[in-house]
Write an enzyme that holds these catalytic residues in place. Structure first.
Site, mmCIF file in Angstrom:
data_model
loop_
_atom_site.group_PDB
_atom_site.id
_atom_site.type_symbol
_atom_site.label_atom_id
_atom_site.label_comp_id
_atom_site.label_asym_id
_atom_site.label_seq_id
_atom_site.Cartn_x
_atom_site.Cartn_y
_atom_site.Cartn_z
ATOM 1 N N GLU A 72 -0.054 87.660 -54.870
ATOM 2 C CA GLU A 72 -1.246 86.975 -54.359
ATOM 3 C C GLU A 72 -2.522 87.614 -54.897
ATOM 4 O O GLU A 72 -2.572 88.825 -55.140
ATOM 5 C CB GLU A 72 -1.298 86.982 -52.826
ATOM 6 C CG GLU A 72 -0.423 85.945 -52.156
ATOM 7 C CD GLU A 72 0.887 86.516 -51.675
ATOM 8 O OE1 GLU A 72 1.760 85.731 -51.249
ATOM 9 O OE2 GLU A 72 1.068 87.746 -51.747
ATOM 10 N N THR A 73 -3.520 86.766 -55.050
ATOM 11 C CA THR A 73 -4.884 87.164 -55.367
ATOM 12 C C THR A 73 -5.791 86.461 -54.373
ATOM 13 O O THR A 73 -5.586 85.279 -54.069
ATOM 14 C CB THR A 73 -5.266 86.753 -56.804
ATOM 15 O OG1 THR A 73 -4.406 87.438 -57.715
ATOM 16 C CG2 THR A 73 -6.713 87.094 -57.119
#
Length: 278
Positions: A48-49
């Site tokens: 995830e970002t």
């Protein structure tokens, strides 16, 4: 026109850098388009970002958007704690004692307890018994006998988790999944860790069938597992979980039920700080 924004990469659910789950966080990302966010998340190639933005809800302290390499998520656990850490580290001041995060799933409360942060587990989107055909698919994907699954439950709070319990940690750690056989299912596996060498109450693994990979340490899964295990009498109201062992990580997750609310906690370590141009 390119924008230069502050950026951090942090390690979540870890007491030491590189032992938990990495997260990339872009600060002040209000000027970025959906396409820019998605492209940067693909480029980081992390699970995830996240992107910190001004809140739109009057009770929220900040807003976060959470991207995998393939899609946007309404909620995820380690991005919640990591994003909160970066927001506070960047000078964020909460309106009240608890931090309130706005995300696709709504408002999420976050408590600070010394070096630890804890988020209030959001309500499950799906729970209940797992269908026989789904359990057959899971057993095939885990390359185990159906009888080795001693309990199961749908435990979806956004990413689509379906959870199964095995009888022993040894069985859990021995699994080498066949991801195509999981047919896109995101499967959480849990087993008790017993014996004199136990460093936690449970061992957890998170297999993302949609990505074909194992997640090192997963807050959303641990939150939904607790919402199954504690009411079912399979876990006490306070317990600890280890995750990431097979991948060489030592993720440490704390779970506590206070009243009717379940809290999931962990530490966050800052690993990288600088600027990114998008």
């Amino acid at each position: 026109m390119p924008q230069t924004l502050n950026f951090q990469q942090v390690d979540v659910f870890s007491t030491a850098p590189t032992q938990g789950n990495p997260l990339a966080v872009v600060i002040g990302a209000d000027g970025l388009s959906d396409a820019q966010m998605a492209a940067f998340a693909r480029w980081t190639n992390l699970s995830e970002t996240t992107f910190l933005l001004r809140p739109t809800h009057p009770e929220a302290d900040y807003r976060v958007r959470i991207f995998t390499t393939t899609r946007e998520l309404p909620f995820a656990g380690h991005p919640t704690l990591g994003s909160c850490f970066v927001w506070l580290d960047s000078g964020g001041q909460p309106k009240a004692e608890e931090v309130v995060q706005e995300c696709g799933a709504g408002l999420v409360r976050i408590r600070r307890d010394g070096a630890r942060l804890a988020f209030a587990a959001p309500a499950l989107l799906r729970s209940g018994a797992v269908e026989d055909e789904v359990l057959d698919t899971i057993a095939a994907g885990l390359k185990i006998q159906r009888s080795q699954i001693v309990a199961s439950q749908w435990a979806d709070n956004g990413p689509g988790w379906v959870a199964v319990m095995l009888d022993s940690r040894e069985e859990l750690l021995a699994i080498r999944p066949d991801y195509p056989a999981l047919k896109g299912l995101n499967v959480g596996i849990v087993a008790r860790w017993t014996g004199p060498d136990a460093e936690a109450d449970f061992e957890v693994r998170a297999l993302t069938g949609d990505l074909g990979a194992e997640d090192p340490v997963t807050g959303s899964l641990n939150a939904s597992l607790a919402q199954w295990l504690i009411p079912a009498g399979l876990a006490p109201r306070t317990y600890s979980a280890r995750q990431g062992t097979v991948l060489g990580h030592k993720g440490q997750v704390g779970v506590e039920q206070i009243g009717e609310q379940i809290w999931v906690s962990g530490q966050v370590q800052k690993c990288v700080e600088g600027n990114v141009t998008l």
